[in-house]
Design a protein around this motif. Structure first.
Motif, PDB file in Angstrom:
ATOM      1  N   VAL A 142       9.983 -60.551  -8.866  1.00 21.14           N
ATOM      2  CA  VAL A 142      10.593 -59.786  -7.784  1.00 21.14           C
ATOM      3  C   VAL A 142       9.532 -59.264  -6.818  1.00 21.14           C
ATOM      4  CG1 VAL A 142      12.700 -59.098  -8.946  1.00 21.14           C
ATOM      5  CG2 VAL A 142      10.625 -57.732  -9.254  1.00 21.14           C
TER       6      VAL A 142
ATOM      7  N   TYR B 144      13.113 -54.671 -16.251  1.00 19.08           N
ATOM      8  CA  TYR B 144      14.507 -54.886 -16.628  1.00 19.08           C
ATOM      9  C   TYR B 144      14.744 -54.253 -17.988  1.00 19.08           C
ATOM     10  CZ  TYR B 144      14.208 -58.566 -13.094  1.00 19.08           C
ATOM     11  OH  TYR B 144      14.012 -59.265 -11.929  1.00 19.08           O
TER      12      TYR B 144
ATOM     13  N   HIS C 285      18.329 -53.331 -13.945  1.00 17.51           N
ATOM     14  CA  HIS C 285      17.161 -53.523 -13.081  1.00 17.51           C
ATOM     15  C   HIS C 285      16.547 -52.145 -12.882  1.00 17.51           C
ATOM     16  CE1 HIS C 285      18.713 -57.366 -10.842  1.00 17.51           C
ATOM     17  NE2 HIS C 285      19.048 -57.353 -12.105  1.00 17.51           N
TER      18      HIS C 285
ATOM     19  N   LYS D 246      11.727 -54.800 -20.275  1.00 17.56           N
ATOM     20  CA  LYS D 246      11.161 -56.145 -20.105  1.00 17.56           C
ATOM     21  C   LYS D 246      10.404 -56.169 -18.780  1.00 17.56           C
ATOM     22  CE  LYS D 246      15.050 -58.465 -20.471  1.00 17.56           C
ATOM     23  NZ  LYS D 246      15.971 -59.627 -20.536  1.00 17.56           N
ATOM     24  N   HIS D 247       9.302 -56.869 -18.775  1.00 18.32           N
ATOM     25  CA  HIS D 247       8.488 -56.970 -17.552  1.00 18.32           C
ATOM     26  C   HIS D 247       9.015 -58.111 -16.690  1.00 18.32           C
ATOM     27  CE1 HIS D 247       5.181 -57.219 -14.828  1.00 18.32           C
ATOM     28  NE2 HIS D 247       4.452 -56.331 -15.486  1.00 18.32           N
ATOM     29  N   GLY D 248       9.271 -57.809 -15.438  1.00 11.91           N
ATOM     30  CA  GLY D 248       9.647 -58.877 -14.510  1.00 11.91           C
ATOM     31  C   GLY D 248       8.420 -59.375 -13.794  1.00 11.91           C
ATOM     32  N   GLY D 249       8.411 -60.620 -13.396  1.00  7.69           N
ATOM     33  CA  GLY D 249       7.215 -61.147 -12.745  1.00  7.69           C
ATOM     34  C   GLY D 249       7.436 -61.746 -11.374  1.00  7.69           C
TER      35      GLY D 249
END
Lengths: 394, 82
Positions: free
Chosen positions: A59, A72, A84, A54-57
């Motif tokens: 952090v 993630y 993470h 999953k793409h985090g936006g």
């Protein structure tokens, strides 16, 4: 390797004559639970034929909008080690020159805070640290900056400028790529760390038209070394090539794209007014031919790989600029370009696409450049030509 | 004239815009700059707005986010982390 790590599909990738990333990961897995779960999740992806990232936006580190890319696992309960798995982009030194001491320093930092996995280097040029958890981002950043390293760019900002090895190792360099890129990175720190653009903006500097950093294809703003005068010819060295049995006519003269050279006996004649600086002859006869003495760079704009829209190659906006410290002409030009893009660009529109949308003529007018024949990339294909300015004058 | 509105006041105004649009629209740096120029006219400059964004981020009141493009957002734990 622990016996309970069953990854038969990944094991297949270790077969064959080439180096395998699986082998490297297996070496680290006993020491790093994160790497072990990375292998297990990847095996599951291969089995199920789908990705589980999953793409985090959100952090990052305080004050910076770039340099950290959030990742993630979509299956954190099954693979807690990679729940993470953030990426950190470290600003590479110009030309990717490292001392052993510097590399050891970086590896010690990454061993302490992350998975220990690296990508040398990402396509933008940064040294990439692969895999850490959110709580380790600030400590990693603190350790990097304490040793004078910095993060690179990501998101809608100026990406880390990159360049070829330039005059450090290459006799074809028409300007000091290393100095220029270092200067631009320091001059545009805010643009690099605080995303303020519509989309990414890449600068690549190549010392000669061989373009070893692919500026013509991969940068929004490419600086490609070039010369104005004639190719330097050492006729004695040309004669040595002929005497050695090297077929100058077949391999060099006949492959000149504009047919601007001829071999008369052992003498090479070049009509430099028709030379397009393809570098073919210089590359093949480097002992006899070298770039001219009046050196600088051609500036091209608008290249990009296909992401939102299709791929574009760069187009010339300045056929020749002398590239010398303090590089003020370059700074001024970039500031005008950023100003234009800020005013006219749309979200997720690269500057090349923006120029195509509003037209080269309007773009040139906005950044205060005069149109030149070298800017023409192809003949006009629109038969409807309006000379409005001439009508107005009449 | 530019500079008549303090950077701190601009940062407060920008924070208000980000909070008002939270969950509905991702505000980019350019959006905030244009909103401030629309509101205050030539009392603010683009450089004032840059400084205000810097203040907003460095104070931790807002953070940068990235979802296809970079935006300025309220700090929160993102859904992907759960």
């Amino acid at each position: 390797m622990s016996d309970d790590l069953k990854i038969p599909l990944l094991d297949e990738l270790e077969k064959g004559p080439w180096p395998s990333f699986v082998k490297d990961l297996k070496t680290l897995a006993p020491k790093k639970p994160m790497v072990r779960d990375l292998l297990r999740q990847l095996e599951k992806s291969y089995q199920d034929k789908r990705g589980y990232w999953k793409h985090g936006g959100l952090v990052g580190v305080l004050g910076y909008g770039g340099g950290v890319i959030g990742r993630y696992s979509a299956l954190p309960d099954e693979f807690p080690g990679v729940s993470h798995f953030h990426t950190i982009r470290v600003h590479q030194p110009s030309g990717w020159f490292y001392t052993s001491e510097a590399l050891n320093e970086l590896m010690d930092i990454w061993d302490a805070h992350g998975s220990g996995l690296l990508n040398m280097h990402g396509s933008t040029g940064d040294l990439v640290f692969l895999g850490t958890v959110t709580d380790e981002l600030e400590p990693t950043f603190r350790d990097l900056t304490a040793r004078d390293w910095d993060l690179g760019g990501s998101g809608s900002d100026l990406r880390t400028p990159s360049c070829c090895v330039g005059p450090a190792r290459c006799e074809n360099a028409c300007y000091d790529t290393l100095e220029l890129v270092d200067n631009l990175a320091h001059r545009f720190q805010d643009e690099l760390h605080r995303p303020m653009f519509n989309y990414k903006f890449k600068i690549k500097a190549a010392g000669c038209p061989n373009d070893c950093v692919a500026a013509i294809a991969r940068s929004d703003f490419g600086i490609i070394g070039i010369w104005k005068d004639n190719i330097q010819v050492d006729q004695a060295a040309v004669a040595e090539y002929v005497d050695s049995g090297f077929n100058v006519k077949e391999f060099v003269v006949d492959n000149c794209p504009t047919g601007c050279m001829s071999l008369e006996g052992k003498e090479l004649k070049i009509d430099d007014s028709n030379c397009v600086k393809c570098m073919h002859c210089i590359n093949l006869m480097s002992k006899a031919l070298s770039v001219g003495k009046e050196r600088g760079a051609a500036l091209v704009m608008g290249a990009k790989a296909p992401i939102v829209e299709g791929a574009l190659l760069g187009s010339v906006i300045i056929p020749f600029m002398e590239i010398e410290e303090p590089f003020e002409e370059m700074h001024d030009l970039l500031e005008r370009i950023f100003e234009f893009w800020d005013e006219y660009g749309k979200a997720r529109e690269r500057i090349g696409e923006c120029i195509e949308r509003i037209g080269l003529a309007s773009f040139l007018e906005q950044i205060e450049l005069e149109p030149l024949p070298q800017m023409v990339t192809q003949p006009r294909d629109n038969p409807y030509i309006f000379y409005e300015e001439y009508y107005e004058e009449e | 004239m530019a500079g008549e509105i303090s950077v701190e006041q601009l940062a407060d105004e920008m924070y208000g815009v980000v909070a008002e649009n939270a969950g509905m629209k991702k505000m980019k740096a350019g959006d905030l700059t244009k909103a401030m120029i629309a509101k205050f006219g030539d009392q603010v400059s683009k450089q004032d707005c840059k400084s205000a964004i810097k203040l907003l981020i460095d104070s931790g009141r807002c953070v940068y986010g990235y979802y296809g493009g970079s935006s300025i957002e309220l700090p929160r734990t993102e859904g992907a982390a759960n």
